[in-house]
Scaffold this motif. Sequence first.
Motif, PDB file in Angstrom:
ATOM      1  N   ARG A 166       2.850   8.273   8.017  1.00  7.23           N
ATOM      2  CA  ARG A 166       3.974   7.875   8.874  1.00  7.23           C
ATOM      3  C   ARG A 166       3.749   6.471   9.449  1.00  7.23           C
ATOM      4  O   ARG A 166       4.665   5.648   9.459  1.00  7.23           O
ATOM      5  N   LEU A 167       2.533   6.210   9.932  1.00  3.52           N
ATOM      6  CA  LEU A 167       2.262   4.899  10.525  1.00  3.52           C
ATOM      7  C   LEU A 167       2.298   3.794   9.474  1.00  3.52           C
ATOM      8  O   LEU A 167       2.826   2.704   9.719  1.00  3.52           O
ATOM      9  N   ALA A 168       1.707   4.066   8.304  1.00  3.28           N
ATOM     10  CA  ALA A 168       1.688   3.051   7.249  1.00  3.28           C
ATOM     11  C   ALA A 168       3.108   2.715   6.801  1.00  3.28           C
ATOM     12  O   ALA A 168       3.454   1.542   6.600  1.00  3.28           O
ATOM     13  N   ALA A 169       3.950   3.737   6.639  1.00  3.32           N
ATOM     14  CA  ALA A 169       5.336   3.503   6.225  1.00  3.32           C
ATOM     15  C   ALA A 169       6.113   2.752   7.306  1.00  3.32           C
ATOM     16  O   ALA A 169       6.910   1.850   7.001  1.00  3.32           O
ATOM     17  N   GLY A 170       5.881   3.119   8.562  1.00  2.12           N
ATOM     18  CA  GLY A 170       6.548   2.427   9.655  1.00  2.12           C
ATOM     19  C   GLY A 170       6.198   0.953   9.680  1.00  2.12           C
ATOM     20  O   GLY A 170       7.068   0.089   9.906  1.00  2.12           O
ATOM     21  N   VAL A 173       7.998  -0.873   6.695  1.00  2.00           N
ATOM     22  CA  VAL A 173       9.441  -1.071   6.850  1.00  2.00           C
ATOM     23  C   VAL A 173       9.754  -1.975   8.039  1.00  2.00           C
ATOM     24  O   VAL A 173      10.559  -2.912   7.928  1.00  2.00           O
ATOM     25  N   ASP A 174       9.130  -1.713   9.188  1.00  2.00           N
ATOM     26  CA  ASP A 174       9.476  -2.439  10.410  1.00  2.00           C
ATOM     27  C   ASP A 174       8.838  -3.820  10.491  1.00  2.00           C
ATOM     28  O   ASP A 174       9.503  -4.800  10.857  1.00  2.00           O
ATOM     29  N   LYS A 175       7.567  -3.900  10.160  1.00  2.00           N
ATOM     30  CA  LYS A 175       6.849  -5.173  10.300  1.00  2.00           C
ATOM     31  C   LYS A 175       7.005  -6.051   9.060  1.00  2.00           C
ATOM     32  O   LYS A 175       7.273  -7.259   9.175  1.00  2.00           O
ATOM     33  N   LEU A 176       6.843  -5.469   7.874  1.00  2.00           N
ATOM     34  CA  LEU A 176       6.913  -6.256   6.647  1.00  2.00           C
ATOM     35  C   LEU A 176       8.338  -6.381   6.115  1.00  2.00           C
ATOM     36  O   LEU A 176       8.574  -7.117   5.168  1.00  2.00           O
ATOM     37  N   GLU A 177       9.281  -5.636   6.704  1.00  2.00           N
ATOM     38  CA  GLU A 177      10.678  -5.633   6.284  1.00  2.00           C
ATOM     39  C   GLU A 177      10.827  -5.267   4.805  1.00  2.00           C
ATOM     40  O   GLU A 177      11.619  -5.850   4.060  1.00  2.00           O
ATOM     41  N   THR A 178      10.038  -4.287   4.402  1.00  2.00           N
ATOM     42  CA  THR A 178      10.092  -3.791   3.036  1.00  2.00           C
ATOM     43  C   THR A 178      11.381  -2.999   2.832  1.00  2.00           C
ATOM     44  O   THR A 178      11.725  -2.143   3.650  1.00  2.00           O
ATOM     45  N   ARG A 179      12.083  -3.253   1.716  1.00  6.13           N
ATOM     46  CA  ARG A 179      13.340  -2.561   1.451  1.00  6.13           C
ATOM     47  C   ARG A 179      13.260  -1.653   0.216  1.00  6.13           C
ATOM     48  O   ARG A 179      13.960  -0.652   0.154  1.00  6.13           O
ATOM     49  N   THR A 180      12.454  -1.998  -0.756  1.00  5.16           N
ATOM     50  CA  THR A 180      12.321  -1.161  -1.956  1.00  5.16           C
ATOM     51  C   THR A 180      10.845  -0.864  -2.208  1.00  5.16           C
ATOM     52  O   THR A 180      10.002  -1.757  -2.130  1.00  5.16           O
ATOM     53  N   ARG A 205      13.373   5.613   7.544  1.00  7.30           N
ATOM     54  CA  ARG A 205      13.494   4.349   8.276  1.00  7.30           C
ATOM     55  C   ARG A 205      14.401   3.354   7.555  1.00  7.30           C
ATOM     56  O   ARG A 205      14.502   2.203   7.978  1.00  7.30           O
ATOM     57  N   GLY A 206      15.007   3.764   6.467  1.00  6.41           N
ATOM     58  CA  GLY A 206      16.012   2.915   5.831  1.00  6.41           C
ATOM     59  C   GLY A 206      15.587   2.223   4.560  1.00  6.41           C
ATOM     60  O   GLY A 206      16.396   1.539   3.923  1.00  6.41           O
ATOM     61  N   ALA A 207      14.330   2.357   4.153  1.00  8.74           N
ATOM     62  CA  ALA A 207      13.897   1.762   2.889  1.00  8.74           C
ATOM     63  C   ALA A 207      14.311   2.662   1.726  1.00  8.74           C
ATOM     64  O   ALA A 207      14.569   3.858   1.902  1.00  8.74           O
ATOM     65  N   GLN A 208      14.333   2.092   0.540  1.00  8.65           N
ATOM     66  CA  GLN A 208      14.705   2.847  -0.655  1.00  8.65           C
ATOM     67  C   GLN A 208      13.473   3.048  -1.528  1.00  8.65           C
ATOM     68  O   GLN A 208      12.839   2.062  -1.943  1.00  8.65           O
ATOM     69  N   VAL A 209      13.107   4.304  -1.791  1.00 10.53           N
ATOM     70  CA  VAL A 209      11.991   4.613  -2.686  1.00 10.53           C
ATOM     71  C   VAL A 209      12.588   4.706  -4.084  1.00 10.53           C
ATOM     72  O   VAL A 209      13.226   5.705  -4.452  1.00 10.53           O
ATOM     73  N   ARG A 261       3.736  -6.345  -3.163  1.00 17.34           N
ATOM     74  CA  ARG A 261       2.486  -6.183  -2.419  1.00 17.34           C
ATOM     75  C   ARG A 261       1.942  -4.780  -2.665  1.00 17.34           C
ATOM     76  O   ARG A 261       2.708  -3.827  -2.886  1.00 17.34           O
ATOM     77  N   LEU A 262       0.636  -4.666  -2.587  1.00 18.16           N
ATOM     78  CA  LEU A 262      -0.023  -3.362  -2.725  1.00 18.16           C
ATOM     79  C   LEU A 262      -0.466  -2.880  -1.352  1.00 18.16           C
ATOM     80  O   LEU A 262      -1.114  -3.616  -0.601  1.00 18.16           O
ATOM     81  N   MET A 263      -0.093  -1.638  -1.012  1.00 20.91           N
ATOM     82  CA  MET A 263      -0.663  -0.980   0.150  1.00 20.91           C
ATOM     83  C   MET A 263      -1.436   0.228  -0.375  1.00 20.91           C
ATOM     84  O   MET A 263      -0.885   1.077  -1.068  1.00 20.91           O
ATOM     85  N   ALA A 264      -2.716   0.274  -0.063  1.00 21.37           N
ATOM     86  CA  ALA A 264      -3.602   1.299  -0.610  1.00 21.37           C
ATOM     87  C   ALA A 264      -3.925   2.362   0.430  1.00 21.37           C
ATOM     88  O   ALA A 264      -3.526   2.269   1.596  1.00 21.37           O
ATOM     89  N   SER A 265      -4.651   3.368  -0.001  1.00 17.91           N
ATOM     90  CA  SER A 265      -4.979   4.518   0.843  1.00 17.91           C
ATOM     91  C   SER A 265      -6.176   4.240   1.738  1.00 17.91           C
ATOM     92  O   SER A 265      -7.024   3.398   1.410  1.00 17.91           O
ATOM     93  N   PRO A 266      -6.301   4.979   2.843  1.00 20.17           N
ATOM     94  CA  PRO A 266      -7.537   4.938   3.629  1.00 20.17           C
ATOM     95  C   PRO A 266      -8.734   5.229   2.734  1.00 20.17           C
ATOM     96  O   PRO A 266      -8.660   6.049   1.819  1.00 20.17           O
ATOM     97  N   GLY A 267      -9.826   4.537   3.006  1.00 23.35           N
ATOM     98  CA  GLY A 267     -11.014   4.642   2.154  1.00 23.35           C
ATOM     99  C   GLY A 267     -11.149   3.447   1.241  1.00 23.35           C
ATOM    100  O   GLY A 267     -12.175   3.264   0.585  1.00 23.35           O
ATOM    101  N   THR A 268     -10.098   2.599   1.195  1.00 22.58           N
ATOM    102  CA  THR A 268     -10.133   1.416   0.325  1.00 22.58           C
ATOM    103  C   THR A 268     -10.862   0.262   0.986  1.00 22.58           C
ATOM    104  O   THR A 268     -11.393  -0.624   0.301  1.00 22.58           O
ATOM    105  N   LEU A 269     -10.890   0.257   2.311  1.00 22.62           N
ATOM    106  CA  LEU A 269     -11.577  -0.818   3.029  1.00 22.62           C
ATOM    107  C   LEU A 269     -13.043  -0.872   2.610  1.00 22.62           C
ATOM    108  O   LEU A 269     -13.731   0.140   2.619  1.00 22.62           O
ATOM    109  N   GLY A 270     -13.506  -2.054   2.239  1.00 20.39           N
ATOM    110  CA  GLY A 270     -14.912  -2.195   1.871  1.00 20.39           C
ATOM    111  C   GLY A 270     -15.083  -3.073   0.643  1.00 20.39           C
ATOM    112  O   GLY A 270     -14.127  -3.596   0.063  1.00 20.39           O
ATOM    113  N   LEU A 271     -16.339  -3.202   0.203  1.00 14.59           N
ATOM    114  CA  LEU A 271     -16.659  -4.079  -0.917  1.00 14.59           C
ATOM    115  C   LEU A 271     -16.209  -3.566  -2.280  1.00 14.59           C
ATOM    116  O   LEU A 271     -15.828  -4.369  -3.136  1.00 14.59           O
ATOM    117  N   PRO A 272     -16.284  -2.259  -2.574  1.00 14.09           N
ATOM    118  CA  PRO A 272     -15.917  -1.810  -3.927  1.00 14.09           C
ATOM    119  C   PRO A 272     -14.535  -2.282  -4.367  1.00 14.09           C
ATOM    120  O   PRO A 272     -14.367  -2.746  -5.503  1.00 14.09           O
TER     121      PRO A 272
END
Length: 394
Positions: A166-170, A173-180, A205-209, A261-272
């Motif tokens: 929910r937070l990542a999607a918010g 949509v709200d901050k990055l103004e993602t529409r699709t 929130r109004g974006a289109q998947v 843009r790519l938004m990845a899952s938790p656990g992606t943060l780091g060197l790998p």
Amino acid sequence: MQCVARLLAALLALATLGAPVGATAQPRAPLPDRQETATLAIGFAGPLSGPSGGVGKSMQNGVQLALAEANRRGLRIGGKSWQLRLIAQDDRADPATAEFVARSLVQQQVIAVVGHWTSGTSLAAAPVYHRAGVIQVTPSAMSRRLTAMSYPRIFRTIPNNESLGRLAAGYAVDKLETRTIVTIDDRTPFGQGLAEQFARTASERGAQVVGRYSVSDKTSDFNAALLEARKLQPDLIFFGGLDWQAGVLAKSIRRLKLHARLMASPGTLGLPFLMRAGPDANGALVLEPGPPQDKMPGWKSFRQRYSENFDSDMDLYAVFAYEAAQAIIQGIRQAGSADPERIAEAMHRLRFEGVSGPVAFNEEGDLLQPSFTMYEVKDQRWQPVARFNGLPRQ
């Protein structure tokens, strides 16, 4: 009288039997209590080999550090001193192996387990621990299904994937103004559940998947999904899966010339991720549990103690593994018992300051007041760009 004298002499001889010649018989010293120091076994289960072996080892180190500190401080239950002993098992991030590992840990009479790394492995192991009355605290598995089972001895020291989705999607949509948006998931309980929650909230929130795709959690071939996605020209691609696949996906997006843009899952943060993606990592985003490390109240001290004890890199999830072990230890102390049932009851009442912040659990074992940080890759380095506190509104 002679009979009485002989009887007294015989009794005296028995009383002094075994005493050195010329020595006065002394009362025997009590035998030492061999149970004066007892042992409690705590398990760790996670990937100690394979692509996620580094994060697994880092989490194991976090647990080992917590147990070693508790042993130095001392732990007394029922008038006895207790030592905590770690039993670590490699589940290879594989659900079938995780179930086998859980049975092995139960047979070794652990009272609690810190693990597992993924939601799939945690869900496979949970019924085994539940039937055996063993406490399970995961520092990393986020699937809502895990705590929704309402097992009374299951906890986690990070948020669940519903709140993260929910937070990542918010933010998208709200901050990055993602529409699709296009989502890709790895078909696991974690990745699929996260992608579904992200898509649901983004739509609300109004974006289109515009597209949803699934791949194997072992594949490095994203071509089919991305070629379809390229026709749809999404603003953002959300990936539900592990860090090594996210790195491959980032390179594939740029190779196929998708302007998303790519938004990845938790656990992606780091060197790998950074090492796999290289320059193509730039612009990638991930929402991770907890505040940035340098903003964690206990970070500086924890980092120093970790580096003094282990000659290996420290992953972010080492913090949550340490806090998982601390929750078990605090539960033992508060319960004044080695009985997992009483320890779990005490853990539901816990309130303590962890490395990352306050640790407390709700009735299902989820974290009460989690915090979150959004990171972005800039110049091939992860940098925090936004922080969130508390659970998002439904």
